[in-house]
Design a protein around this motif. Structure first.
Motif, PDB file in Angstrom:
ATOM      1  N   ALA A 294      -3.836   6.754  -0.025  1.00 56.62           N
ATOM      2  CA  ALA A 294      -3.540   5.466   0.109  1.00 56.62           C
ATOM      3  C   ALA A 294      -2.271   5.230  -0.531  1.00 56.62           C
ATOM      4  O   ALA A 294      -2.024   6.111  -1.499  1.00 56.62           O
ATOM      5  CB  ALA A 294      -4.810   4.606  -0.774  1.00 56.62           C
TER       6      ALA A 294
ATOM      7  N   THR B 231     -10.416   1.682  -2.313  1.00 62.38           N
ATOM      8  CA  THR B 231      -9.581   0.451  -2.294  1.00 62.38           C
ATOM      9  C   THR B 231      -8.517   0.939  -3.447  1.00 62.38           C
ATOM     10  O   THR B 231      -8.926   1.258  -4.624  1.00 62.38           O
ATOM     11  CB  THR B 231     -10.267  -0.658  -3.005  1.00 62.38           C
TER      12      THR B 231
ATOM     13  N   PRO C 291      -1.505  -2.842   0.262  1.00 62.10           N
ATOM     14  CA  PRO C 291      -2.142  -1.495   0.417  1.00 62.10           C
ATOM     15  C   PRO C 291      -1.956  -0.835   1.780  1.00 62.10           C
ATOM     16  O   PRO C 291      -1.854  -1.662   2.651  1.00 62.10           O
ATOM     17  CB  PRO C 291      -3.596  -1.721  -0.130  1.00 62.10           C
ATOM     18  N   ASN C 292      -1.834   0.484   1.872  1.00 65.94           N
ATOM     19  CA  ASN C 292      -2.037   1.084   3.135  1.00 65.94           C
ATOM     20  C   ASN C 292      -2.773   2.308   2.918  1.00 65.94           C
ATOM     21  O   ASN C 292      -2.812   3.059   2.089  1.00 65.94           O
ATOM     22  CB  ASN C 292      -0.566   1.506   3.394  1.00 65.94           C
ATOM     23  N   TYR C 293      -3.778   2.620   3.852  1.00 60.14           N
ATOM     24  CA  TYR C 293      -4.673   3.457   3.684  1.00 60.14           C
ATOM     25  C   TYR C 293      -4.593   4.483   4.928  1.00 60.14           C
ATOM     26  O   TYR C 293      -4.188   4.137   6.030  1.00 60.14           O
ATOM     27  CB  TYR C 293      -6.242   2.840   3.786  1.00 60.14           C
ATOM     28  N   GLU C 294      -5.094   5.814   4.557  1.00 60.80           N
ATOM     29  CA  GLU C 294      -5.245   6.696   5.858  1.00 60.80           C
ATOM     30  C   GLU C 294      -6.782   6.286   6.350  1.00 60.80           C
ATOM     31  O   GLU C 294      -7.413   5.547   5.831  1.00 60.80           O
ATOM     32  CB  GLU C 294      -5.477   8.216   5.309  1.00 60.80           C
TER      33      GLU C 294
ATOM     34  N   ALA D 220      -9.970   6.616   4.487  1.00 60.54           N
ATOM     35  CA  ALA D 220     -10.131   5.764   3.308  1.00 60.54           C
ATOM     36  C   ALA D 220     -10.297   4.291   3.687  1.00 60.54           C
ATOM     37  O   ALA D 220     -10.757   3.692   2.835  1.00 60.54           O
ATOM     38  CB  ALA D 220      -9.019   6.028   2.698  1.00 60.54           C
ATOM     39  N   LYS D 221      -9.894   3.796   4.838  1.00 60.19           N
ATOM     40  CA  LYS D 221      -9.874   2.458   5.074  1.00 60.19           C
ATOM     41  C   LYS D 221     -10.841   1.617   4.865  1.00 60.19           C
ATOM     42  O   LYS D 221     -11.017   0.604   4.033  1.00 60.19           O
ATOM     43  CB  LYS D 221      -9.353   2.177   6.566  1.00 60.19           C
TER      44      LYS D 221
ATOM     45  N   LEU E 233      -7.826   3.827  -7.926  1.00 62.97           N
ATOM     46  CA  LEU E 233      -8.478   4.075  -6.816  1.00 62.97           C
ATOM     47  C   LEU E 233      -9.903   3.931  -6.825  1.00 62.97           C
ATOM     48  O   LEU E 233     -10.656   4.871  -7.265  1.00 62.97           O
ATOM     49  CB  LEU E 233      -8.256   5.442  -6.195  1.00 62.97           C
TER      50      LEU E 233
END
Length: 115
Positions: free
Chosen positions: A49, A68, A57-60, A63-64, A80
């Motif tokens: 992330a 967090t 935030p941006n997540y793979e 992880a979404k 994280l």
């Protein structure tokens, strides 16, 4: 001199949670995007992330729904939060940031998910 120090890793049972922290120094923290990567044994390091300087935030995909990423600019720290951990999440987790075209890394913190 940019320094990143991760903490919070450890052994956790499947389904459990951990919260990783990364304390940054030597960088104008509030102006920098911060990221978490991980590297499992025998695998390449992968993005988990990223959080932008303004807190987006941006997540793979993996992880979404479970992780967090957050930041506290007053403490120069990025976090994280990881929930519903499984054995596939076992890895060394690294904090990173980018300054003037150079990426900086912490030493990593080991997360082991096992019963």
């Amino acid at each position: 001199q940019v320094q990143l120090v991760e903490s919070g890793g450890g052994l956790v049972q499947p389904g459990g949670s951990l919260k990783l922290s990364c304390a940054a120094s030597g960088v104008f923290f509030e102006s920098n995007a911060m990221g978490w990567y991980r590297q499992a044994p025998g695998k390449q390091r992968e993005l988990v992330a990223i959080i932008t300087s303004d807190g987006r935030p941006n997540y793979e995909s993996f992880a979404k729904a479970r992780f967090t990423i957050s930041r506290d600019n007053a403490k120069n720290t990025v976090y994280l939060q990881m929930n519903y951990l499984g054995p596939e999440d076992t890895a060394v987790y690294y904090c990173t940031t980018w300054v003037g075209g150079t990426d900086y890394w912490g030493q990593g913190t080991q997360v082991t998910v096992a019963s």
